[in-house]
Design a protein around this motif. Structure first.
Motif, mmCIF file in Angstrom:
data_model
loop_
_atom_site.group_PDB
_atom_site.id
_atom_site.type_symbol
_atom_site.label_atom_id
_atom_site.label_comp_id
_atom_site.label_asym_id
_atom_site.label_seq_id
_atom_site.Cartn_x
_atom_site.Cartn_y
_atom_site.Cartn_z
ATOM 1 N N ALA A 22 9.391 -18.200 -25.028
ATOM 2 C CA ALA A 22 9.523 -18.603 -23.672
ATOM 3 C C ALA A 22 8.328 -18.959 -22.616
ATOM 4 C CB ALA A 22 10.426 -17.235 -22.910
ATOM 5 N N GLU A 23 7.453 -18.244 -22.733
ATOM 6 C CA GLU A 23 6.111 -18.458 -21.963
ATOM 7 C C GLU A 23 5.547 -19.673 -22.514
ATOM 8 O OE1 GLU A 23 4.193 -14.625 -21.412
ATOM 9 O OE2 GLU A 23 5.923 -13.765 -20.526
ATOM 10 N N GLY A 24 5.340 -19.911 -23.843
ATOM 11 C CA GLY A 24 4.483 -20.678 -24.186
ATOM 12 C C GLY A 24 5.070 -21.929 -24.931
ATOM 13 N N PHE A 25 5.818 -21.901 -25.704
ATOM 14 C CA PHE A 25 6.673 -22.962 -26.416
ATOM 15 C C PHE A 25 7.647 -23.863 -25.564
ATOM 16 C CE2 PHE A 25 9.533 -24.616 -29.993
ATOM 17 C CZ PHE A 25 8.645 -25.602 -30.253
ATOM 18 N N VAL A 26 8.461 -23.121 -25.091
ATOM 19 C CA VAL A 26 9.499 -23.629 -24.150
ATOM 20 C C VAL A 26 9.005 -24.899 -22.970
ATOM 21 C CG1 VAL A 26 11.555 -23.598 -22.423
ATOM 22 C CG2 VAL A 26 11.279 -22.150 -24.397
ATOM 23 N N PRO A 27 7.680 -24.601 -22.337
ATOM 24 C CA PRO A 27 7.345 -25.835 -21.673
ATOM 25 C C PRO A 27 6.668 -26.639 -22.418
ATOM 26 C CG PRO A 27 6.412 -23.315 -20.964
ATOM 27 C CD PRO A 27 7.449 -23.273 -22.357
ATOM 28 N N VAL A 28 5.854 -26.204 -23.673
ATOM 29 C CA VAL A 28 5.765 -27.610 -24.599
ATOM 30 C C VAL A 28 6.834 -28.520 -24.967
ATOM 31 C CG1 VAL A 28 4.631 -28.102 -26.804
ATOM 32 C CG2 VAL A 28 3.766 -26.356 -25.583
ATOM 33 N N LEU A 29 8.112 -27.882 -25.367
ATOM 34 C CA LEU A 29 9.019 -28.606 -25.774
ATOM 35 C C LEU A 29 9.736 -29.701 -24.392
ATOM 36 C CD1 LEU A 29 11.374 -26.334 -28.047
ATOM 37 C CD2 LEU A 29 9.820 -28.470 -28.665
ATOM 38 N N PHE A 35 13.850 -34.573 -24.333
ATOM 39 C CA PHE A 35 14.288 -33.311 -24.672
ATOM 40 C C PHE A 35 15.763 -33.123 -23.759
ATOM 41 C CE2 PHE A 35 14.423 -29.279 -22.416
ATOM 42 C CZ PHE A 35 14.536 -28.232 -23.667
ATOM 43 N N VAL A 36 16.690 -32.281 -24.317
ATOM 44 C CA VAL A 36 17.889 -32.156 -23.875
ATOM 45 C C VAL A 36 17.896 -30.360 -23.504
ATOM 46 C CG1 VAL A 36 20.479 -32.141 -23.954
ATOM 47 C CG2 VAL A 36 19.114 -34.192 -24.643
ATOM 48 N N ALA A 37 17.814 -29.794 -24.623
ATOM 49 C CA ALA A 37 17.935 -28.135 -24.650
ATOM 50 C C ALA A 37 17.437 -27.539 -25.631
ATOM 51 C CB ALA A 37 19.485 -27.764 -24.629
ATOM 52 N N TYR A 38 17.000 -26.305 -25.265
ATOM 53 C CA TYR A 38 16.346 -25.428 -26.343
ATOM 54 C C TYR A 38 17.062 -24.014 -26.362
ATOM 55 C CZ TYR A 38 12.914 -22.597 -29.050
ATOM 56 O OH TYR A 38 12.492 -21.856 -29.762
ATOM 57 N N ARG A 65 7.155 -31.130 -35.062
ATOM 58 C CA ARG A 65 5.580 -31.231 -35.408
ATOM 59 C C ARG A 65 4.909 -29.904 -34.464
ATOM 60 N NH1 ARG A 65 1.325 -32.757 -32.843
ATOM 61 N NH2 ARG A 65 2.317 -33.907 -31.379
ATOM 62 N N ARG A 66 5.337 -30.114 -33.088
ATOM 63 C CA ARG A 66 5.100 -29.185 -32.157
ATOM 64 C C ARG A 66 5.039 -27.686 -32.352
ATOM 65 N NH1 ARG A 66 4.697 -31.949 -26.156
ATOM 66 N NH2 ARG A 66 4.185 -34.087 -26.874
ATOM 67 N N ALA A 67 6.417 -27.466 -33.147
ATOM 68 C CA ALA A 67 6.773 -26.181 -33.451
ATOM 69 C C ALA A 67 5.760 -25.607 -34.399
ATOM 70 C CB ALA A 67 8.300 -26.051 -33.830
ATOM 71 N N ALA A 68 5.552 -26.368 -35.652
ATOM 72 C CA ALA A 68 4.543 -25.848 -36.533
ATOM 73 C C ALA A 68 3.469 -25.476 -35.926
ATOM 74 C CB ALA A 68 4.455 -26.928 -37.623
ATOM 75 N N GLU A 69 2.790 -26.568 -34.953
ATOM 76 C CA GLU A 69 1.414 -26.211 -34.366
ATOM 77 C C GLU A 69 1.519 -24.914 -33.429
ATOM 78 O OE1 GLU A 69 0.639 -29.710 -31.925
ATOM 79 O OE2 GLU A 69 -0.181 -30.702 -33.660
ATOM 80 N N PHE A 70 2.560 -24.553 -32.756
ATOM 81 C CA PHE A 70 2.561 -23.560 -31.790
ATOM 82 C C PHE A 70 2.826 -21.905 -32.891
ATOM 83 C CE2 PHE A 70 4.803 -20.283 -29.522
ATOM 84 C CZ PHE A 70 4.220 -20.290 -28.260
ATOM 85 N N VAL A 71 3.627 -22.120 -33.806
ATOM 86 C CA VAL A 71 3.772 -21.096 -34.587
ATOM 87 C C VAL A 71 2.402 -20.885 -35.243
ATOM 88 C CG1 VAL A 71 4.668 -20.006 -37.034
ATOM 89 C CG2 VAL A 71 6.111 -21.365 -35.151
ATOM 90 N N ARG A 72 1.663 -21.882 -35.926
ATOM 91 C CA ARG A 72 0.266 -21.670 -36.565
ATOM 92 C C ARG A 72 -0.613 -21.043 -35.513
ATOM 93 N NH1 ARG A 72 -1.751 -26.875 -37.453
ATOM 94 N NH2 ARG A 72 -2.633 -26.614 -35.322
ATOM 95 N N ASP A 73 -0.785 -21.685 -34.159
ATOM 96 C CA ASP A 73 -1.716 -21.232 -33.295
ATOM 97 C C ASP A 73 -1.504 -19.891 -32.342
ATOM 98 O OD1 ASP A 73 -2.893 -23.389 -34.070
ATOM 99 O OD2 ASP A 73 -2.539 -24.737 -32.293
ATOM 100 N N ASN A 74 -0.009 -19.602 -32.541
ATOM 101 C CA ASN A 74 0.327 -18.477 -31.609
ATOM 102 C C ASN A 74 1.075 -17.428 -31.869
ATOM 103 O OD1 ASN A 74 -0.647 -19.836 -28.717
ATOM 104 N ND2 ASN A 74 0.651 -21.368 -29.622
ATOM 105 N N ILE A 75 1.774 -17.590 -32.856
ATOM 106 C CA ILE A 75 2.562 -16.478 -33.302
ATOM 107 C C ILE A 75 2.900 -16.287 -34.990
ATOM 108 C CG2 ILE A 75 3.969 -16.139 -31.367
ATOM 109 C CD1 ILE A 75 6.037 -18.083 -32.535
ATOM 110 N N ALA A 76 1.880 -16.783 -35.631
ATOM 111 C CA ALA A 76 1.990 -16.745 -37.079
ATOM 112 C C ALA A 76 2.247 -15.225 -37.668
ATOM 113 C CB ALA A 76 0.777 -17.556 -37.828
#
Length: 94
Positions: A22-29, A35-38, A65-76
């Motif tokens: 909610a705090e880190g990935f949603v703003p990226v999306l 973008f329509v919804a998440y 692509r962005r989801a893979a980066e976010f997971v790798r860098d922030n919540i792996a």
């Protein structure tokens, strides 16, 4: 419209994962063109599912692509298993 569904299994801390998303990935999306919804769903039993919707295929592919980066860098550490990813054109919406 295009949608991407990601199913994560073995989530170690669903509440913390949800907070970080909610705090880190949603703003990226929200910055992805089209973008329509998440939605990020805690399905219980260590399973979480995300659904994102875009106006076109390009936006959906960029979100993957962005989801893979976010997971790798922030919540792996919270998502120890790779997600099952399904993407495609929305056939019906309500």
């Amino acid at each position: 419209m295009y949608a991407v569904v990601r199913r994560y299994e073995g989530v170690t801390d669903p509440a913390e994962t949800g907070r970080r998303v909610a705090e880190g990935f949603v703003p990226v999306l929200r910055q992805v063109t089209g973008f329509v919804a998440y939605y990020f769903i805690d399905a219980g039993g260590g399973v979480m599912v995300s659904t994102s919707v875009y106006e076109d295929r390009a936006g959906a592919e960029e979100s993957v692509r962005r989801a893979a980066e976010f997971v790798r860098d922030n919540i792996a550490s919270l998502l120890p298993n790779p997600p099952q990813v399904t993407a495609g054109e929305v056939a019906a919406a309500g």
